[in-house]
Design a protein around this motif. Structure first.
Motif, mmCIF file in Angstrom:
data_model
loop_
_atom_site.group_PDB
_atom_site.id
_atom_site.type_symbol
_atom_site.label_atom_id
_atom_site.label_comp_id
_atom_site.label_asym_id
_atom_site.label_seq_id
_atom_site.Cartn_x
_atom_site.Cartn_y
_atom_site.Cartn_z
ATOM 1 N N SER A 52 -17.200 44.251 0.206
ATOM 2 C CA SER A 52 -16.240 45.628 1.517
ATOM 3 C C SER A 52 -17.337 46.136 3.065
ATOM 4 N N LEU A 53 -18.809 45.313 3.152
ATOM 5 C CA LEU A 53 -18.835 46.184 4.536
ATOM 6 C C LEU A 53 -18.760 44.748 5.106
ATOM 7 N N ASN A 54 -18.791 43.697 4.629
ATOM 8 C CA ASN A 54 -18.401 42.534 5.704
ATOM 9 C C ASN A 54 -16.457 43.129 5.894
ATOM 10 N N ASP A 55 -15.750 43.187 5.104
ATOM 11 C CA ASP A 55 -14.286 43.743 5.921
ATOM 12 C C ASP A 55 -14.742 44.648 6.927
ATOM 13 N N ARG A 56 -14.930 46.017 6.966
ATOM 14 C CA ARG A 56 -15.450 46.954 7.421
ATOM 15 C C ARG A 56 -15.664 46.279 8.946
ATOM 16 N N SER A 57 -17.292 45.657 9.241
ATOM 17 C CA SER A 57 -17.333 44.987 9.988
ATOM 18 C C SER A 57 -16.255 44.372 10.454
ATOM 19 N N SER A 58 -15.312 43.233 10.360
ATOM 20 C CA SER A 58 -14.533 42.022 10.401
ATOM 21 C C SER A 58 -13.121 43.295 11.351
ATOM 22 N N GLN A 59 -13.382 44.298 10.555
ATOM 23 C CA GLN A 59 -12.221 45.458 11.708
ATOM 24 C C GLN A 59 -13.094 46.366 12.310
ATOM 25 N N LEU A 60 -13.530 46.697 12.535
ATOM 26 C CA LEU A 60 -14.562 46.874 13.682
ATOM 27 C C LEU A 60 -14.049 46.095 15.142
ATOM 28 N N THR A 61 -14.315 44.846 14.723
ATOM 29 C CA THR A 61 -14.990 43.836 15.392
ATOM 30 C C THR A 61 -13.664 43.757 15.822
ATOM 31 N N GLY A 62 -12.314 43.995 14.980
ATOM 32 C CA GLY A 62 -11.502 43.625 15.531
ATOM 33 C C GLY A 62 -10.656 44.749 17.020
ATOM 34 N N LEU A 63 -11.283 46.158 16.010
ATOM 35 C CA LEU A 63 -10.821 47.158 17.259
ATOM 36 C C LEU A 63 -11.751 47.128 18.495
#
Length: 457
Positions: A52-63
């Motif tokens: 879950s933490l990695n998924d959110r980190s990946s989404q933020l990186t995409g932003l």
């Protein structure tokens, strides 16, 4: 077929050796993958929390890409404003050049000579001094406008007849929308007094030249009207032409009065005042095209200040998304652009004549208006630049925050599943030692079993 029957000692040592080998395999896998939790079987809570933490980190990186594009869009608009500001400053320089040429651009009118050679011969004075010393009102009195020449004992007069209010005189000077009036005791008023009073007006200057001609010259480039008379309006409360009621002196100055001071009736306007004509300045005319070219560049530069198809100087809207959520939980920055043109900044085109909605470069008042408009434009540009700067600061702050938050999330996820290579290495070393000891113990157990064979020797 049943397997071999192992003694209790051998079996225990074998089991210990198998457990040690299994533990070695686990630790070797951790060292190979760098993770202590490789699947939900290892630790379901840590495994799914880390995902879950990695998924959110990946989404933020995409932003971050979108935020970066937004920052570049704002910076592009900001650079556009910087360029337009320089163009406006160049326009100010152009206007200043036009204003510097103002001395040659003054409405001027010269009357006919107020003195002649015969008077100069009698008085031994210059035509200029003779004209300046002459009185305005007919010294002999009466209503007939009879001019008396200067003699050795008399300064002479211009012959303006006394009016209904006696020898009271008034002058009116008008330039553009500004009018200056003054009154005199006409019995003693000379041309010199009139010249001095005109020079006090601030809107025109006067002098008598060496030919004895009265010259009236505007301080600005507006057409100048000048009149002198000796009658007050019918509504005057007293037998005195005061500054309050002298505004109508131009009507009283038609014909004889203006003619007496050297201005012909043909020079008079419909209200009886002479009108000096503005001299067209070649320098100012040449600056008009330069001004308009710079003005055109403002529009063109604003159109070119786009990034990735968005131009905040052409009224486009920019939206920068800061988090991975949607709906009301989404955080973002919306920036509504402005349509930046020379017209919107209040910068009109320059022309060579008086036209509504344009700057007449031949007119000082219009040049003052242009200066004020350009100053106001710079104020507007500074305000817009400040707004963009504030939005840019927000976007850059959120960009840094997003990077740091993504790093925190990734670090947190790694802490849940990552293996400590030092600890795992030490554990593997200990297991290797235990394995060797187990193998030795197993060997000793086997040797004990082999002791039975000696009974058969």
């Amino acid at each position: 077929m049943a397997g071999p029957i192992l003694s209790s000692g051998v079996r225990n040592n074998l089991l210990t050796l198998q457990q040690t080998t299994a533990q070695q395999n686990v630790i070797q896998n951790r060292l190979a993958t760098g993770k202590k939790v490789n699947s939900a079987i290892d630790n379901p809570v840590n495994y799914f929390t880390s995902m879950s933490l990695n998924d959110r980190s990946s989404q933020l990186t995409g932003l971050l890409d979108g935020i970066s594009n937004g920052i570049q869009t704002i910076q592009s608009a900001s650079k556009g404003i910087d360029g337009i500001t320089k163009l406006v400053q160049s326009l100010q320089s152009t206007v200043k050049q036009a204003q510097a040429d103002a001395a040659q651009n003054r409405p001027t009118k010269a009357g006919t000579a107020l003195a002649n050679a015969a008077e100069a011969a009698v008085t031994s004075k210059s035509l200029k001094d003779i004209a300046l010393d002459k009185k305005i009102v007919d010294a002999t009195g009466g209503t007939a406008a009879t001019a008396d020449g200067a003699t050795a004992t008399s300064s002479g007069d211009l012959g303006i007849a006394a009016g209904a209010f006696g020898n009271r005189l008034a002058i009116s000077v008008k330039a553009g929308s500004t009018t200056y009036t003054a009154s005199f005791d006409g019995a003693n008023t000379t041309v010199r007094d009139v010249v001095n009073e005109i020079n006090k007006s601030g809107i025109a200057t006067a002098f008598v030249d060496e030919k004895g001609q009265l010259n009236v010259k505007g301080s600005g480039s507006d057409d100048v009207e000048f009149g002198i008379g000796n009658a007050a309006p019918a509504s005057a409360a007293a037998a005195d032409i005061t500054a309050a009621n002298a505004a109508a002196v131009t009507a009283a100055g038609t014909g004889g009065s203006n003619t007496a001071i050297g201005f012909l009736a043909a020079d008079a306007t419909a209200v009886g005042a002479i009108k000096g004509q503005t001299i067209t300045s070649a320098v100012r005319s040449n600056l008009i095209q330069q001004f308009n070219d710079l003005r055109t560049q403002i529009d063109q530069l604003a159109k070119d200040s786009s990034f990735n198809g968005i131009n905040l100087l052409q009224g486009d809207r920019l939206s920068i998304v800061f988090n991975e959520k949607t709906g009301t939980n989404q955080t973002k920055l919306d920036i509504q652009g402005s349509t930046l043109t020379a017209d919107n900044l209040g910068i009109s085109q320059a022309v060579n004549t008086q036209l509504a909605g344009f700057f007449n470069f031949q007119n000082d008042s219009d040049l003052d208006k242009a200066t004020a408009a350009l100053t106001s434009s710079l104020t507007s540009l500074k305000s817009l630049s400040s707004t963009l700067g504030s939005n840019l600061s927000v976007a850059q702050t959120r960009q840094d925050f997003t990077k740091e938050l993504s790093n925190v999330l990734t670090t947190g996820a790694d802490n849940l599943v990552s293996a400590d290579s030092n600890a795992e290495g030490a554990s593997l070393l200990a297991l290797n030692t235990r394995q060797q000891l187990s193998q030795t113990a197993l060997s000793l157990a086997n040797q004990a079993d082999q002791g039975v064979l000696r009974l058969f020797q």
